[in-house]
Motif scaffolding. Sequence first.
Motif, short mmCIF file in Angstrom:
data_model
loop_
_atom_site.label_atom_id
_atom_site.label_comp_id
_atom_site.label_asym_id
_atom_site.label_seq_id
_atom_site.Cartn_x
_atom_site.Cartn_y
_atom_site.Cartn_z
N UNK A 117 -43.47 -26.50 45.88
CA UNK A 117 -43.13 -25.24 45.22
C UNK A 117 -41.84 -25.49 44.48
N UNK A 118 -41.94 -25.72 43.17
CA UNK A 118 -40.75 -26.06 42.39
C UNK A 118 -39.77 -24.90 42.31
N UNK A 119 -40.27 -23.69 42.39
CA UNK A 119 -39.38 -22.52 42.35
C UNK A 119 -38.49 -22.47 43.59
N UNK A 120 -38.99 -23.04 44.69
CA UNK A 120 -38.21 -23.06 45.95
C UNK A 120 -37.60 -24.42 46.23
N UNK A 121 -37.79 -25.37 45.31
CA UNK A 121 -37.26 -26.73 45.50
C UNK A 121 -37.70 -27.33 46.83
N UNK A 122 -38.96 -27.13 47.16
CA UNK A 122 -39.45 -27.50 48.48
C UNK A 122 -40.79 -28.22 48.39
N UNK A 123 -40.94 -29.23 49.23
CA UNK A 123 -42.23 -29.90 49.41
C UNK A 123 -42.67 -29.65 50.84
N UNK A 124 -43.98 -29.51 51.01
CA UNK A 124 -44.54 -29.15 52.32
C UNK A 124 -45.53 -30.21 52.78
N UNK A 125 -45.72 -30.28 54.08
CA UNK A 125 -46.80 -31.07 54.66
C UNK A 125 -47.49 -30.19 55.69
N UNK A 126 -48.65 -29.71 55.32
CA UNK A 126 -49.46 -28.92 56.25
C UNK A 126 -50.28 -29.89 57.09
N UNK A 127 -50.13 -29.81 58.40
CA UNK A 127 -50.81 -30.74 59.30
C UNK A 127 -51.72 -29.96 60.23
N UNK A 128 -53.01 -30.22 60.13
CA UNK A 128 -54.02 -29.56 60.97
C UNK A 128 -54.70 -30.59 61.85
N UNK A 129 -55.36 -30.10 62.87
CA UNK A 129 -56.13 -30.97 63.80
C UNK A 129 -55.28 -32.14 64.26
N UNK A 130 -54.09 -31.83 64.69
CA UNK A 130 -53.14 -32.88 65.07
C UNK A 130 -53.64 -33.66 66.28
N UNK A 158 -46.49 -29.73 69.81
CA UNK A 158 -47.74 -29.00 69.63
C UNK A 158 -48.84 -29.71 70.41
N UNK A 159 -49.82 -28.98 70.86
CA UNK A 159 -50.95 -29.58 71.57
C UNK A 159 -51.93 -30.19 70.58
N UNK A 160 -52.65 -31.17 71.05
CA UNK A 160 -53.69 -31.78 70.22
C UNK A 160 -54.65 -30.71 69.71
N UNK A 161 -54.99 -30.83 68.43
CA UNK A 161 -55.84 -29.84 67.79
C UNK A 161 -55.07 -28.74 67.10
N UNK A 162 -53.78 -28.67 67.35
CA UNK A 162 -52.96 -27.64 66.75
C UNK A 162 -52.49 -28.00 65.35
N UNK A 163 -51.64 -27.12 64.81
CA UNK A 163 -51.15 -27.27 63.44
C UNK A 163 -49.64 -27.10 63.37
N UNK A 164 -49.06 -27.76 62.39
CA UNK A 164 -47.64 -27.60 62.06
C UNK A 164 -47.51 -27.71 60.55
N UNK A 165 -46.50 -27.04 60.01
CA UNK A 165 -46.16 -27.21 58.61
C UNK A 165 -44.71 -27.68 58.51
N UNK A 166 -44.52 -28.84 57.92
CA UNK A 166 -43.19 -29.36 57.67
C UNK A 166 -42.74 -28.93 56.28
#
Length: 129
Positions: free
Chosen positions: A73-86, A12-20
């Motif tokens: 989200x315990x219903x989906x058994x998932x943890x997220x990392x939202x990353x902005x302004x990378x 991703x370019x600087x300033x962009x976002x990703x969600x892990x």
Amino acid sequence: QVQLVESGGGLVRAGGSLTLSCAASGRTFSNFAMAWFRQAPGKERELVAALSRSGDTTLYQDSVKGRFTISRDNAKNTVYLQMNSLKPEDTAVYYCAGRESLFVTRNQAYTGQSDYTYWGQGTQVTVSS
């Protein structure tokens, strides 16, 4: 046996976002405190963000405060990392980690690598300038 599988990394370019995302299987996910760590080339692995079982307690490395958000989200058994302004300095392999925490307060989050029993295989995040 607990398995943690990360996804969502990429270029991703600087300033962009990703969600892990980190999908857990094998045990009751709601009993786990979770975290994201990262390791850049030539550097030690470091905590990015930690999250309690309840989801009410979050801890962040100073350099990502205000830019990254950890959630579950315990219903989906998932943890997220939202990353902005990378930034280019966010480039690293990102690892999901989990710790079963049945006999402590649900609001406890953990910051040390040794606090965590289970680890994912990692996902590469590359931020170009």
